[in-house]
Design an enzyme around this catalytic site. Sequence first.
Site, PDB file in Angstrom:
ATOM      1  N   CYS A 164       0.572   2.374  19.520  1.00 56.87           N
ATOM      2  CA  CYS A 164       0.579   0.979  19.070  1.00 56.87           C
ATOM      3  C   CYS A 164       0.855   0.005  20.223  1.00 56.87           C
ATOM      4  O   CYS A 164       0.261  -1.087  20.298  1.00 56.87           O
ATOM      5  CB  CYS A 164       1.590   0.786  17.948  1.00 56.87           C
ATOM      6  SG  CYS A 164       3.291   1.218  18.408  1.00 56.87           S
ATOM      7  N   HIS A 195       7.763   0.502  16.024  1.00 59.33           N
ATOM      8  CA  HIS A 195       6.422  -0.053  15.866  1.00 59.33           C
ATOM      9  C   HIS A 195       6.351  -1.414  16.564  1.00 59.33           C
ATOM     10  O   HIS A 195       7.381  -2.050  16.834  1.00 59.33           O
ATOM     11  CB  HIS A 195       6.075  -0.200  14.381  1.00 59.33           C
ATOM     12  CG  HIS A 195       4.637  -0.423  14.101  1.00 59.33           C
ATOM     13  ND1 HIS A 195       3.633   0.298  14.731  1.00 59.33           N
ATOM     14  CD2 HIS A 195       3.988  -1.294  13.267  1.00 59.33           C
ATOM     15  CE1 HIS A 195       2.460  -0.104  14.284  1.00 59.33           C
ATOM     16  NE2 HIS A 195       2.650  -1.075  13.383  1.00 59.33           N
ATOM     17  N   ASP A 220      -2.108  -5.810  13.006  1.00 63.19           N
ATOM     18  CA  ASP A 220      -1.407  -4.521  13.091  1.00 63.19           C
ATOM     19  C   ASP A 220      -2.377  -3.472  13.611  1.00 63.19           C
ATOM     20  O   ASP A 220      -3.445  -3.267  13.003  1.00 63.19           O
ATOM     21  CB  ASP A 220      -0.890  -4.124  11.703  1.00 63.19           C
ATOM     22  CG  ASP A 220       0.082  -2.938  11.750  1.00 63.19           C
ATOM     23  OD1 ASP A 220       0.035  -2.163  12.740  1.00 63.19           O
ATOM     24  OD2 ASP A 220       0.872  -2.763  10.810  1.00 63.19           O
TER      25      ASP A 220
END
Length: 618
Positions: free
Chosen positions: A400, A531, A552
Amino acid sequence: MFISLGWGPGRGQVLLRGVFLLKSKAAFTWQRNEKASCHTMLSCDICGETVSSEPDMKTHLLIVHMENEVICPFCKLSGVNYDEMCFHIETAHFEHSTQERNFERINTVPYGSSDNKKDNTLQGRTEVNSSIHSACASNHPKKSAQNLPEDGALKHDLYSENLTESRKFMKGREKQPCLTEIKGSIYETTYSLPECPFCGKIEDHSQDMETHVKTNHADLLDTPLEECDRPLYDCPMCGLICTDYRILQEHVDLHLEESSFQQGMDRVQCSNDLELAHKLQQEEDRRRRSEESRQEVEEFQKLQRQYGLDNSGGYKEQQLRNMEIEVNRGRMHPSEFHRRKADMMESLAVGVDDGKTKTSGIMEALQRYYQNAATEVRHVWLSTMVDHFHSSLGDKGWGCGYRNFQMLLSSLLQNDAYDDCLKGMSVPCIPKIQSMIEDAWKEGFDPQGASQLNNKLQGTKAWIGACEIYTLLTSLRVKCRIIDFHKSTGPLGTHPRLFEWILNYYSSERERSQKVVCTCKPPIYLQHQGHSRIVVGIEERKNRTLCLLIFDPGCPSREMQKLLKQDIEASSFKQLRKSVGNLKHKQYQIVAVEGTLSPEEKAARRQASQVFTAEKIP
């Protein structure tokens, strides 16, 4: 006739033989008296009883002195024959050593002068045997006079000498009555029944008398009468009564020695217990340290796996492995596998992302949506153009941070203000981003972060966060800063200050008359535990509440492409909008881009990153 009275082996047999010999002598004495005088009164030499006729004397001798049953002189046992009585005396009354000594003393006492020594000795032994006979014989006849045997049963010639000696004994008895009485008293004392010295009770056996005294007079035995006037001393430890102080002292010394020995044993035992406890504690400490070490290793390995530092390979290895799994499950054709593998290898070779996960044009679609719809929104501020990048099979679960950097860099590459520092760049692939961060570390940026990641990112699945993004942008001469929202600033763990800061970041050039404001500000990197995402705008609703617009990297392309439609459904915005109540992590960090850096500013920031600290918002 000489009869031995020694009480050794066979002493009971000798005693009984003497008794029967005396009976025989009496019989022959009576026969001789019968011939001497037929009209005088006859006297029994054994017991002294007188009778008037010869038949009466025969009857007396037979019933009283010859036909009586054999009786033990010690325990009155009867009903057995002569041999059995001898065996009984030898086995049951061997303990009568006192009587033996008395008999021996009587046998050796001289009676009269040396001339009459033989006669006196015979007289004393005969008298004792007579006494023994009186103790053994019963006064109750067992047979009647009619059964009396004839005179021929007694052999006169065989026992004539014994009868003579018996008469001499009777004459000597008349001359020495005192000696006879003394000897008789000795015998009676020797063979009298045992009598209790305390209560006078008479028992048949000495063992019974001993039991009686121990049972009924134990208190009298503990304190003898002759010692009642002596001072008594009590032991202070056990209460024992002593009549002598020295005995008491020795007794107490034994107590003290025992106590000292016990204390020594207790000290030894205590020392052993302490040593055992120490060993057990050491073993427990070693076991605890071993368990803690094992847990630490497991936790560290778990963190290594979680953050991609377990040497299990990087982007390339994971991509190939996951594509093989897809082929095995029938979700990917083998030809597709080989085509995508070739594209990946080409992308890795040039260091540029292949664009397989990119979605462009979303910001333009949002601008149209807010202008034509979204009646509940009062104002909205949007960042510059941003392409969305999502995770692929090669970086799923850990990429991520890299994907967010790709989105941020895609916005900077479309902004003319950053052409000077980013000239000729393209959006790099993940392995290339890892290489760029390693180069920044080599320049001297963030040495602490580099050491935590072992100064290596290529070939790993290591996570990156706000510090690595800041380091990479600074090395590219992009001016940025890290703001740390380290604690909650609202109810229920919310962060309203974070929303206010982002609103101020985008609304510095706001125009109140416009509903949709397209700013020249790049998107914001948003990090929380586990995250990270990209903030591409913020909207203010008519009820004065704020919502962040977020890209996202975990959202796949098919979902993002729904936003490209002319008529965007409200449900599609659920993955973009995040209200204050949706962000409740304990801590948030943001990386905000604010322009470019000169080479001098870059060097200053490199020096400052030696002790890098984030800006904290209370």
